[in-house]
Design a protein around this motif. Sequence first.
Motif, mmCIF file in Angstrom:
data_model
loop_
_atom_site.group_PDB
_atom_site.id
_atom_site.type_symbol
_atom_site.label_atom_id
_atom_site.label_comp_id
_atom_site.label_asym_id
_atom_site.label_seq_id
_atom_site.Cartn_x
_atom_site.Cartn_y
_atom_site.Cartn_z
ATOM 1 N N LEU A 14 0.849 -1.179 0.000
ATOM 2 C CA LEU A 14 0.000 0.000 0.000
ATOM 3 C C LEU A 14 0.887 1.233 0.000
ATOM 4 O O LEU A 14 1.952 1.240 0.614
ATOM 5 N N PRO A 15 0.473 2.308 -0.664
ATOM 6 C CA PRO A 15 1.285 3.514 -0.696
ATOM 7 C C PRO A 15 1.284 4.197 0.675
ATOM 8 O O PRO A 15 0.247 4.321 1.308
ATOM 9 N N SER A 59 -5.348 8.420 7.312
ATOM 10 C CA SER A 59 -6.064 8.802 6.086
ATOM 11 C C SER A 59 -5.127 9.319 5.006
ATOM 12 O O SER A 59 -4.068 9.879 5.278
ATOM 13 N N SER A 60 -5.566 9.109 3.782
ATOM 14 C CA SER A 60 -4.935 9.809 2.662
ATOM 15 C C SER A 60 -5.657 11.138 2.494
ATOM 16 O O SER A 60 -6.717 11.360 3.065
ATOM 17 N N ALA A 61 -5.091 12.020 1.697
ATOM 18 C CA ALA A 61 -5.752 13.297 1.449
ATOM 19 C C ALA A 61 -6.564 13.277 0.158
ATOM 20 O O ALA A 61 -7.196 14.265 -0.193
ATOM 21 N N ALA A 62 -6.545 12.153 -0.547
ATOM 22 C CA ALA A 62 -7.260 12.118 -1.823
ATOM 23 C C ALA A 62 -7.371 10.683 -2.314
ATOM 24 O O ALA A 62 -6.602 9.807 -1.914
ATOM 25 N N LYS A 63 -8.324 10.458 -3.211
ATOM 26 C CA LYS A 63 -8.471 9.139 -3.817
ATOM 27 C C LYS A 63 -7.429 8.958 -4.921
ATOM 28 O O LYS A 63 -6.767 7.939 -5.000
ATOM 29 N N GLY A 112 -2.253 10.914 -2.134
ATOM 30 C CA GLY A 112 -3.158 9.778 -2.099
ATOM 31 C C GLY A 112 -2.522 8.548 -1.483
ATOM 32 O O GLY A 112 -2.496 7.499 -2.113
ATOM 33 N N PHE A 113 -1.994 8.682 -0.260
ATOM 34 C CA PHE A 113 -1.314 7.553 0.392
ATOM 35 C C PHE A 113 -1.571 7.611 1.893
ATOM 36 O O PHE A 113 -2.036 8.625 2.424
ATOM 37 N N ILE A 114 -1.270 6.518 2.584
ATOM 38 C CA ILE A 114 -1.458 6.465 4.033
ATOM 39 C C ILE A 114 -0.591 7.544 4.680
ATOM 40 O O ILE A 114 0.601 7.641 4.401
ATOM 41 N N GLY A 115 -1.209 8.359 5.527
ATOM 42 C CA GLY A 115 -0.465 9.461 6.141
ATOM 43 C C GLY A 115 -0.505 10.731 5.303
ATOM 44 O O GLY A 115 0.015 11.770 5.713
ATOM 45 N N THR A 142 1.642 17.898 -6.264
ATOM 46 C CA THR A 142 1.269 17.224 -7.511
ATOM 47 C C THR A 142 2.426 17.220 -8.492
ATOM 48 O O THR A 142 2.733 16.197 -9.117
ATOM 49 N N PHE A 143 3.127 18.364 -8.605
ATOM 50 C CA PHE A 143 4.255 18.421 -9.530
ATOM 51 C C PHE A 143 5.397 17.542 -9.026
ATOM 52 O O PHE A 143 6.068 16.855 -9.799
ATOM 53 N N THR A 144 5.593 17.522 -7.719
ATOM 54 C CA THR A 144 6.651 16.680 -7.158
ATOM 55 C C THR A 144 6.378 15.198 -7.455
ATOM 56 O O THR A 144 7.271 14.460 -7.886
#
Lengths: 314, 314, 314, 314, 314, 314
Positions: F100-101, F147-151, F156-159, F284-286
């Motif tokens: 899992l990410p 939680s992730s911050a996005a789907k 979009g990963f754990i933490g 997002t760019f990173t």
Amino acid sequence: MKFIKDFKPGDRVADIYMCKHKQSATTKNGKEYYSVTLQDKTGTVDAKIWEPNSDGIDEFDAPDCIDVFGEVTSFNGAIQVNVKRARKCREGEFDLSLYLPVSSKDNNEMYAQLLSIIKSIGNPYLKRLLESFFIDDKAFIELFRKSSAAKTVHHGFIGGLLEHTLSVTRLCEYFCTAYPALNRDLLLTAAICHDIGKTKELSLFPINDYTDEGQFLGHIVMGCEMVGEKARAIEGFPELLKQQLQHCILAHHGEYEYGSPKKPSIMEAVALNLADNTDAKMETFTELLQNTTEPGWQGFNKFFETNVYQTKID
Amino acid sequence: MKFIKDFKPGDRVADIYMCKHKQSATTKNGKEYYSVTLQDKTGTVDAKIWEPNSDGIDEFDAPDCIDVFGEVTSFNGAIQVNVKRARKCREGEFDLSLYLPVSSKDNNEMYAQLLSIIKSIGNPYLKRLLESFFIDDKAFIELFRKSSAAKTVHHGFIGGLLEHTLSVTRLCEYFCTAYPALNRDLLLTAAICHDIGKTKELSLFPINDYTDEGQFLGHIVMGCEMVGEKARAIEGFPELLKQQLQHCILAHHGEYEYGSPKKPSIMEAVALNLADNTDAKMETFTELLQNTTEPGWQGFNKFFETNVYQTKID
Amino acid sequence: MKFIKDFKPGDRVADIYMCKHKQSATTKNGKEYYSVTLQDKTGTVDAKIWEPNSDGIDEFDAPDCIDVFGEVTSFNGAIQVNVKRARKCREGEFDLSLYLPVSSKDNNEMYAQLLSIIKSIGNPYLKRLLESFFIDDKAFIELFRKSSAAKTVHHGFIGGLLEHTLSVTRLCEYFCTAYPALNRDLLLTAAICHDIGKTKELSLFPINDYTDEGQFLGHIVMGCEMVGEKARAIEGFPELLKQQLQHCILAHHGEYEYGSPKKPSIMEAVALNLADNTDAKMETFTELLQNTTEPGWQGFNKFFETNVYQTKID
Amino acid sequence: MKFIKDFKPGDRVADIYMCKHKQSATTKNGKEYYSVTLQDKTGTVDAKIWEPNSDGIDEFDAPDCIDVFGEVTSFNGAIQVNVKRARKCREGEFDLSLYLPVSSKDNNEMYAQLLSIIKSIGNPYLKRLLESFFIDDKAFIELFRKSSAAKTVHHGFIGGLLEHTLSVTRLCEYFCTAYPALNRDLLLTAAICHDIGKTKELSLFPINDYTDEGQFLGHIVMGCEMVGEKARAIEGFPELLKQQLQHCILAHHGEYEYGSPKKPSIMEAVALNLADNTDAKMETFTELLQNTTEPGWQGFNKFFETNVYQTKID
Amino acid sequence: MKFIKDFKPGDRVADIYMCKHKQSATTKNGKEYYSVTLQDKTGTVDAKIWEPNSDGIDEFDAPDCIDVFGEVTSFNGAIQVNVKRARKCREGEFDLSLYLPVSSKDNNEMYAQLLSIIKSIGNPYLKRLLESFFIDDKAFIELFRKSSAAKTVHHGFIGGLLEHTLSVTRLCEYFCTAYPALNRDLLLTAAICHDIGKTKELSLFPINDYTDEGQFLGHIVMGCEMVGEKARAIEGFPELLKQQLQHCILAHHGEYEYGSPKKPSIMEAVALNLADNTDAKMETFTELLQNTTEPGWQGFNKFFETNVYQTKID
Amino acid sequence: MKFIKDFKPGDRVADIYMCKHKQSATTKNGKEYYSVTLQDKTGTVDAKIWEPNSDGIDEFDAPDCIDVFGEVTSFNGAIQVNVKRARKCREGEFDLSLYLPVSSKDNNEMYAQLLSIIKSIGNPYLKRLLESFFIDDKAFIELFRKSSAAKTVHHGFIGGLLEHTLSVTRLCEYFCTAYPALNRDLLLTAAICHDIGKTKELSLFPINDYTDEGQFLGHIVMGCEMVGEKARAIEGFPELLKQQLQHCILAHHGEYEYGSPKKPSIMEAVALNLADNTDAKMETFTELLQNTTEPGWQGFNKFFETNVYQTKID
């Protein structure tokens, strides 16, 4: 000196103010009078000279400073000055900084901070480019330090361009620590240069208005061209690096509809757009709050497209 | 020669085609094969080499021209060539103009017409500027005459930039007779120069793709800069005239959302935008009609944002 | 005759002007007066009759022409006429063309040119259709030649509809030579008919305002219906040809948001939209330049959505 | 009969279906086969005839009904029929209503309800106009009762135009009781006529596709013209009333971008737009829910521009 | 009593009016005067007290009711009252309903109808929730019955919230009969609750202005929170049902740009949005027609974004 | 362990992977097979089990971890695993973090930093509010940290929620030093709470999908409600302060079209929106750069609406 923002109906006026605008007009009864706009650094006020040919009224025109004697009245709910005597002043009689808006921050200090950031740039080409503007080019430096960053909106005062540039550059410095994928040399160079076209887009105070080339070309394209010229004059300046730097300048408004001919394609261009936008909004709100007279709701604001409110938390 | 647009399932193929793209792949059963795109001036077609290591298959790569022997099949409703033999050709064995899209108009003739319009310009500075590009600058002329005007949309062929430029310039000539308020010298100069940045934005055929500087800066800003440089090199070139010419170039897309950093402020800039837009739409529709196989409804067209129809009136 | 655009405070007024509007009002002190708008072909001016019941003031109303005696004053910076005497004129005392805006081009000559284009149409049905409007239908011809093309924007004068129609049609003729894929007969017929609905959408001068059916239906739908009716009356008129012609009219504004219920689906409809748009923009800019008093920047223009500038190149 | 929506891999197929589409194609190995789309009122399915020249395969084409013998398989996750035998049926062998989508409501009953509303109209001109369509014009009535209201979206079935018209008209009846400022006669007449242009815009089933005039002119303009023609044929029909009725039809999509050349200017036109929009959205959601297989989230829906959900409350 | 909408220049004024606004000002000659806005239920009018310190002028302030003696004049084309005497009234001297806008429908009757709809809800949790607001919560009921539904647009009068809520709810009742896929209990509950946040968003008359929390949070979010709180207090209230009800409230403006943080995902939310929009438009047009003085064109209307027209059909 | 992102055709696979999805399907020949998606923290891959009933294939389902033996092939240009043996693993056999990410930053350390910022808040009510979430509410803390911050998009990963929250909060800390007009306590509290609704909007990994209430209400409204509840539970919490804090949460997307029901009205809300937007774009760019395989142009990016480029400056 009594400042214009403090004028109240019934006040006497006996001080020097700048004439921003003067026009001859005729009353319903056919009598000539002058309609004048007076200005100091706190604002402007309408004034009328009902007896333009009387003894105490000198010949004068904008942007002269004139010694005014008169009375504050109210017309249709607005403040107006009834001018009885108006004497044109000579240079030396007045302190220009009282009549024009100036940055509240020290110009020398801000410039020193900018130079110290330039010193920290590692890439020799980018550093050389910055020096060719900010150390070597005296005419440019003179303009850059005096320019405002806008005609009407945020940072519309002497030194505003320097203040805004420094603020954006520091925000970019912070971004470099928070987002390590950013290239610090490129981003800081772009931040320092992003608005240099404004030195040509706007004339200096007291005019502070768009120039012909400002309207025909705009500061984005002119800034891009200025960077291109200096870079070409530096031997060995990498072509791709020049293009990326110019791209950051072209794209710094972020969207086509805000006048950028390119959208940000590299992370540094995205970051510069965010920093520029952030400083514009934060400074606009700060200036707005400084101009409020009481806390609470301030009515609809066109820039923020909503009613705005001054927070007060004790 | 059998052209790609005429391929039908069952046809034999035994001609020279350009290899536009070649990639190695693996079948479900783990066998290697090549997926190749063949091209001639009428279009492209997928081809497969199922036995890449057999005797008749040479080493080759894009953009080689290869002598192909194979069979046309149909896969999932699309045409595909099953290649049995592929021999790499030497220069001289083939006529390149068969494999790349070229303007249907004579390049020399079009260029002569452009030069004759340049000759008719009265203002000495604008004429000198045009000559410095179109008569003196051999490298520029070479590029300008070969460039396409686009990667995918209208005028996307060799000579397309010249053809489009000439067409827009003539439309502007017509405008000058119909609307006398226009300044002919300024408008025609702007028309001739409006897309010169495309010589740098797109690489030549067979690549015909965006360059780095094309993507970072765009042909609008590059064209403006090119004009500025040449104008500065002409002694006495009036500053305001230079700005107006550059403005026409910057504003020729008409709207911010189409990448123009300025909207047209002078009548000549408005006219140039109209001429450019007109030629783009007329040529796009003409190319669309040339590619139809039968009259009537042609389905939804993204550029025109509606269903399009080929008129046939007898 | 002294034209309204030349009025200056202090001038005497002693000429005939058209009364465009007249309203009774009351001063702060309860005295009745008349507020009147005077008009000639150069513009309009506010006028006041402070003594409406005095001997020299006739009964009159819009759109009478009246012989005015009075004085020009200035009120709140605007020119105003203080009317002392006002006599209502009889027909014959004045030349109407001095009071209403008229095309600067000769109406007969323009109409002759239009007829000669009609003569050149090859398709017998389209030619017959045009003749049924422009040769046979006297009532229509009368309206068409006198109509303006707009209430406020470009071509808002007597003969404006004819002038605009001719200009668009000629542009389309040019397109046919430049883009051979166009069907000349269809395009020119559509160009000549594209705005015929305006003969019903706007009433004639001096009113020149929207009619009920103009507001309820609009000139696009009405023009389409007018063409449909005439075509149905021509025996053998091909159904598809009628639909394509009507489509050109429906789609000539190019976009839904400009009131076209269809976007252009055929090349002729695209061309008509481009020609109409071009003539509208060129004429608007020409009229704008005619109304400027000095070259240079003219301020923000709503139609062009930017600051506009009058070019002057010597 | 086994309906298409119930097909599962492994099923036998031995029933009559309509052939909606048929195309010849070639396998990778060069063998010819047929790709066929079968249809019944529950949906469509892809089918393949791998041995087109075998004995059991008749000659047939769309829109024949054919007796199919074959097997349901799955290809790339989609259902497909492998056809072994295909016999073309004669009229009489099948019931067409099984193969085409039909309104679930009784056509005669709906039409009777529409006529009874027409009977209730008080204004004699409007009533006469409605009768001239819905009682006198047999060809129109035939089309109106069979037409669908759309090609793909809501009410896309035989009788759909009648069902939608009746539903909109009843909603307008309700509005008249709730909002007394509405003119009942005008609103109901407009509601009944608002989509009559669809009888010409779409061809009947099994085609149910846009006609030429449908694409060139659209049902809004055609419906407006149809009403205009019938009204002109009624002696004494008030001109203004005709215009208002036509305006309601032109404006019933409510916004320019939805193809209305006029925005609603009268309260009845506003009401008609609301009723049309309401019925479209309610019917679309109803059809969507009928096609769901289990309650809960149904994924993103393009029409509603969001994820949709089937409510189930016990 | 003489109502403000009937004031004409020359009229005497001798009645009680509410003072909506009062401000001190100074004439050009430095004399103090009061600028006052008077209000009754038919509108507002400017008034001047030129001698504020004379005997007949009481101390008073907004929102006092004052007994005014004066004269109607006209200034710059607008009606103005010249106040000679102004006496502050005591409670009991006047009937407040004459000075504030009130629904034309009986408040008790409307509320009784609302309660009877609540009685008809079958789902026990939804019914309990409605009762907890509309039967148990006296403070809420008091506010709900007195609130307007808006500051300026439709239903901007005392009882407007109740009238609008009832009208939307009935429209939803009609929808349930026409579209059986709707869940009646959920839709009617959502309709009744959809604007309850307005009881907190707007203060009561005579202020009727946005509250702080109205501006910071808005009635959509506040209404959603109010429903959430009451639902949590009901034992066993199904979580999913609560979410769907809250969703209907959040989504009832239909689009993000109208302030809804969610677009409608369930059919009931779509229906509620349609009913709310319909009632808003029908009531706005009704109020507009009530305020017209003569039939025909009423000029451009910002809400409907077009010229509007009052239909009159005999 | 061999990671999925490194799979190449021809590779052997003999490791444990998570089954993300499993579906039964049928080949053209009617044979059943399984289509499976395998996942590890580097990505996902399609896999096929052609012999589902053979000995080596266990019963398993998503989200089991399975020990896979097979071969990597290529199908239509995409990587695919041909699974020969598949054994379901027991807990303890594998390390979940490989599948899992997970945020690359230490969860404990990030949380400690967040707590230390909370400690620095001066206003006792805001501090208490933060403590009631981040110190007292164990269930909330558990969810918030995982939680992730996005789907799908950034973080979009754990933490991810913790990492994003900390990053936004620090940016706001920087803003407070650069723009002294900001209220630090309010801004930092709003920053820490701005996305707490995401703990309910998205389910935890391995699902990480929208919940019902997430879709019906959204994290903005839920977060606002959560803050409201906790604040009401704190005695003496100032009402206006609560509203301003909730306003910051409601307005943090900045525009209606991004789902905010209010636009920012106070400077702290403007600042929070800028910080949130900045962190979203930079992250997002990173992430985009981390997923590139070679520098240079990366093609069109939907989020940035332009072609993006990976800078490399040496």
